[in-house]
Design an enzyme around this catalytic site. Structure first.
Site, mmCIF file in Angstrom:
data_model
loop_
_atom_site.group_PDB
_atom_site.id
_atom_site.type_symbol
_atom_site.label_atom_id
_atom_site.label_comp_id
_atom_site.label_asym_id
_atom_site.label_seq_id
_atom_site.Cartn_x
_atom_site.Cartn_y
_atom_site.Cartn_z
ATOM 1 N N ARG A 48 53.607 9.981 5.458
ATOM 2 C CA ARG A 48 53.956 10.697 3.687
ATOM 3 C C ARG A 48 54.867 9.480 3.924
ATOM 4 N NH1 ARG A 48 58.164 11.689 6.743
ATOM 5 N NH2 ARG A 48 58.197 13.568 9.332
ATOM 6 N N GLY A 63 54.865 18.677 15.438
ATOM 7 C CA GLY A 63 55.607 19.273 14.404
ATOM 8 C C GLY A 63 56.591 18.234 13.918
ATOM 9 N N GLY A 107 60.627 16.638 11.778
ATOM 10 C CA GLY A 107 62.148 16.109 11.915
ATOM 11 C C GLY A 107 63.110 16.570 12.920
ATOM 12 N N SER A 108 62.300 16.389 14.324
ATOM 13 C CA SER A 108 63.244 15.904 15.495
ATOM 14 C C SER A 108 63.506 17.683 16.196
ATOM 15 C CB SER A 108 64.395 15.392 15.672
ATOM 16 O OG SER A 108 64.614 13.934 14.842
ATOM 17 N N ARG A 109 62.769 18.721 15.292
ATOM 18 C CA ARG A 109 62.554 19.947 15.962
ATOM 19 C C ARG A 109 62.202 19.867 17.016
ATOM 20 N NH1 ARG A 109 61.446 19.905 10.405
ATOM 21 N NH2 ARG A 109 62.944 21.222 9.307
ATOM 22 N N GLY A 110 62.859 20.433 18.002
ATOM 23 C CA GLY A 110 62.791 20.412 19.346
ATOM 24 C C GLY A 110 62.161 19.362 20.568
#
Length: 405
Positions: free
Chosen positions: A280, A155, A157-160
């Site tokens: 990236r 994952g 973007g700090s999602r979850g």
């Protein structure tokens, strides 16, 4: 003579516009391949060629690129983020273009595999376990000791991602991740990690060269929503050297070293501890900060690398640049937002960006999707930059009306 094209596999509302603009300035014709081009509003605004294709299907991408090759001279293929960067590597190999090693990218993008490789190489990382269900999570947290961080093994973007300070928070976030609220692209695999406490620094690398080190501040726990980025970070020579050494060790451990790499490190009681390695550039607005502080346009230099041109990471000047993220303190409907024109007129303010418009529903998720915009400022001194930034942020206002019950 065929027009030189740069193929971008998918886009992003963050770095996507920067890549499109840089490609145009280099005289390239950017073409975005996306499963849903309509999600990137900047493509329409710029009149950028976008083609709908199943970007999860490598064969479909090869067919589309082969079709485009009949019309264009494909100078290079790349991607804005890391989700499709392994695919980019495979496409580059198929068409004999410069690109990253897809195997290295795939291993890096799996946080569990990344942790294993870093640990084997002796790179300092937090204690961790891999869990698949609630029983695994609870036993892993017990072994590591609370507080722990729970995060999806794959994952961005700090999602979850959430800090769990007690058993109630652990159970609550376990339910969130496994109860259907979090969207999984593959069977759930969760990392349970020690909470490495200390200031967070981010390192931008191109090839095997460290461009610079910045620092980031976050909003209130248990979430990790960025509030401010400052570049360069204020470090002693010893701190800079130790962070740089650890970062280069990550490249060797993960088989990276071509193209951009973004590394996050926390400075703990035992020195630098690697939190994450991403194949990236760090997302907007960190590329703008590097350009304002050092005069280095990392997006342009990445594209030059992709198309085989000579790239240049020399510093042109030295300033302090900082970005403040605009984060709402409540959910509801955004009635209005303004002050951007007055804020951007302040000397030293480089950019004011809103991601939302009036009447947008605001539902905070505890990750970067909570950002509704940002302000960037730069000046010769750290104190002056901070003052300019605060002045600009104070001018910006918005109103959020609670959802009707």
């Amino acid at each position: 003579m065929a027009r030189r094209a740069l193929i971008l596999v998918e886009g992003s509302r963050y770095n996507g516009p920067l890549y499109v603009q840089a490609a145009l300035q280099l005289g390239l014709h950017p073409i975005v391949l996306s499963a849903n081009p309509a999600q990137y509003d900047y493509l329409g605004a710029e009149g950028i060629e976008a083609i709908r294709v199943d970007t999860a299907d490598l064969d479909a991408l090869i067919r589309e690129c082969s079709r485009l090759h009949a019309t264009y001279d494909i100078a290079g293929i790349t991607s804005v983020g890391d989700s499709f960067y392994a695919t980019v590597g495979k496409l580059c190999r198929h068409f004999d273009l410069l690109g990253p090693n897809p195997t290295s990218i795939e291993r890096c993008c799996n946080k569990f595999t990344q942790r294993q490789l870093l640990a084997e190489a002796g790179v300092p990382i937090p204690d961790y376990r891999l869990a698949a269900d609630a029983v695994d999570i609870e036993s892993s947290a017990d072994e590591i000791g609370l507080p722990v961080i729970l995060k999806p093994a794959v994952g961005a973007g700090s999602r979850g991602v959430r800090l769990c300070r007690n058993l109630d928070e652990l159970a609550q976030h376990t339910t969130y991740l496994l109860g259907g609220q979090h969207i999984w692209q593959s069977p759930p695999r969760i990392l349970v990690e020690e909470f490495a406490q200390g200031p967070l620094y981010w390192v931008d690398i191109m090839g095997d060269q460290i461009v610079g080190i910045g620092t980031a501040d976050f909003g209130p726990l248990p979430h990790f929503v960025g509030r401010q980025c400052t570049f360069p970070a204020l470090l002693t020579d010893d701190e800079h050297e130790r962070i740089a050494d650890v970062s280069l060790s990550c490249l060797r451990a993960l088989g990276l070293g071509w193209g951009p790499t973004g590394i996050e490190v926390r400075w703990t009681t035992r020195g630098p501890v690697v939190i994450e390695v991403n194949p990236r550039l760090h997302g907007t607005p960190t590329p703008q900060l590097t350009q304002l502080a050092y005069g280095i346009d990392l997006v342009t230099e990445h594209i030059k690398l992709v198309i085989g041109d000579k790239w240049d990471l020399r510093r042109r000047h030295s300033q302090t640049a900082a970005a403040r993220f605009l984060v709402p303190d409540r959910d509801g409907t955004l009635d209005w937002i303004g002050g951007d024109s007055q804020a951007v007129a302040i000397p030293g303010v480089a950019e004011v960006k809103f991601y939302v418009e009036a009447k947008t529903p605001i539902v905070r998720k505890g990750d970067l999707q909570d950002w509704i915009g940002y302000v960037i400022a730069a000046s010769p001194s750290r104190a002056q930059t901070e003052a300019i930034l605060q002045h600009a942020v104070d001018i910006i206002e918005w109103s959020i009306r609670p959802f009707s019950s």
